[in-house]
Scaffold this motif. Structure first.
Motif, mmCIF file in Angstrom:
data_model
loop_
_atom_site.group_PDB
_atom_site.id
_atom_site.type_symbol
_atom_site.label_atom_id
_atom_site.label_comp_id
_atom_site.label_asym_id
_atom_site.label_seq_id
_atom_site.Cartn_x
_atom_site.Cartn_y
_atom_site.Cartn_z
ATOM 1 N N GLN A 82 0.587 -0.641 0.107
ATOM 2 C CA GLN A 82 0.015 -0.047 0.024
ATOM 3 C C GLN A 82 1.397 1.345 -0.080
ATOM 4 O O GLN A 82 2.470 1.388 0.341
ATOM 5 N N MET A 149 -8.188 12.930 -6.955
ATOM 6 C CA MET A 149 -8.907 11.132 -6.391
ATOM 7 C C MET A 149 -10.361 11.830 -6.107
ATOM 8 O O MET A 149 -10.303 11.709 -5.035
ATOM 9 N N ILE A 160 -4.133 10.003 2.836
ATOM 10 C CA ILE A 160 -4.712 9.334 1.080
ATOM 11 C C ILE A 160 -3.755 7.588 1.362
ATOM 12 O O ILE A 160 -2.823 8.299 0.699
ATOM 13 N N ALA A 162 -3.913 4.276 -0.733
ATOM 14 C CA ALA A 162 -4.089 3.329 -2.041
ATOM 15 C C ALA A 162 -3.340 2.495 -1.931
ATOM 16 O O ALA A 162 -2.100 1.977 -1.486
ATOM 17 N N LEU A 166 -0.924 6.361 -7.426
ATOM 18 C CA LEU A 166 -2.482 7.136 -7.169
ATOM 19 C C LEU A 166 -2.183 6.946 -9.440
ATOM 20 O O LEU A 166 -3.248 7.341 -9.638
ATOM 21 N N VAL A 171 -6.881 2.039 -10.111
ATOM 22 C CA VAL A 171 -6.749 2.859 -8.567
ATOM 23 C C VAL A 171 -8.211 4.072 -8.388
ATOM 24 O O VAL A 171 -8.948 3.519 -7.469
ATOM 25 N N SER A 175 -10.906 0.617 -3.223
ATOM 26 C CA SER A 175 -11.221 1.359 -2.563
ATOM 27 C C SER A 175 -9.999 2.046 -1.788
ATOM 28 O O SER A 175 -8.464 2.317 -2.200
ATOM 29 N N LEU A 176 -10.066 3.096 -1.743
ATOM 30 C CA LEU A 176 -9.175 3.657 -1.276
ATOM 31 C C LEU A 176 -9.462 4.269 0.409
ATOM 32 O O LEU A 176 -11.190 4.661 0.644
ATOM 33 N N LEU A 232 -14.347 6.466 -1.793
ATOM 34 C CA LEU A 232 -13.487 6.480 -1.439
ATOM 35 C C LEU A 232 -14.344 6.236 0.225
ATOM 36 O O LEU A 232 -15.096 6.758 0.187
#
Length: 240
Positions: A82, A149, A160, A162, A166, A171, A175-176, A232
């Motif tokens: 991540q 985003m 943030i 991810a 990004l 992406v 889900s973020l 998000l």
């Protein structure tokens, strides 16, 4: 990936390149269509090669602390579970300085045994041996990434998280987690950052819910607000 597999793959790429260079005479429309098809094949093969190289990297322990000063988009180190970006275009310099120090501290505590969380900080070019500081923080790049985003750039800033860099297309469809750092003191930020380092949000055995639950448990009686904005998940301090 074995040396034999890599050699075979490179030969296959070379064959495709030769096909691109040696398209037999044809009418203009047919020739253009063939070139486009071959270009599409090349793009898919390049994507496959990148995935194979990333898979090979994941089998190896990292050699650098999980901290990267990002000078431009799409230059993040590959093969991490991540990516946690510090995007703070409007944060006060003193608060931003404190967060930068915390992120770097946690990164230096990493045992370099696995490719877990990579902390990414938008930056302007650093001189040789120069340490990252507030003056090198790239607020413009931070705002650009927030826009991508669909996060308002009017916020002070946050993290943030991810599963991929990004800039990668997939992406936007996954889900973020966005952690709004507005109003968070040093102790609470330490809990948030420490949990990011020890918790996987996007692997098969991890989830954003697990991270949120553990943060609530460790931070009680502090209350939070959590809501969804498309893909998000937005986490912020609850207003009194």
């Amino acid at each position: 990936m074995s040396k034999y597999s890599m050699s075979f793959f490179c030969c296959f790429l070379l064959l495709i390149c030769l096909q691109l260079a040696c398209v037999r005479p044809a009418v203009a429309g047919e020739k253009q269509e063939r070139v486009q098809l071959l270009q599409q094949k090349m793009e898919k093969l390049q994507e496959l090669l990148a995935k194979m190289q990333e898979a090979k990297l994941r089998e190896q322990p990292p050699s650098e602390i999980p901290w990267q000063a990002l000078l431009q988009e799409n230059t993040e180190r590959p093969a991490y579970d991540q990516y946690a970006y510090l995007l703070a275009p409007l944060m006060r310099a003193d608060e931003l300085d404190g967060i930068l120090q915390q992120l770097h501290f946690f990164a230096t505590q990493d045992e370099l045994k696995e490719r877990g969380t990579l902390f990414v900080v938008p930056a302007t070019p650093l001189s040789p041996g120069e340490a990252m500081s507030v003056k090198n923080y790239n607020r413009d790049l931070a705002g650009t990434l927030l826009n991508k985003m669909s996060i308002p750039t009017a916020i002070e800033g946050g993290l943030i998280v991810a599963p991929k860099p990004l800039g990668q297309p997939e992406v936007a469809d996954g889900s973020l987690l966005f952690i709004d750092l507005t109003g968070c003191d040093q102790i609470l930020r330490s809990r948030m950052i420490g949990l990011l380092q020890s918790t996987r949000l996007f692997t098969e055995d991890g989830s954003i819910d697990r991270y949120l639950g553990e943060l609530l448990r460790r931070s009680a009686p502090q209350a939070f607000t959590v809501y969804m904005q498309g893909h998000l998940v937005w986490l912020s301090l609850a207003k009194e």
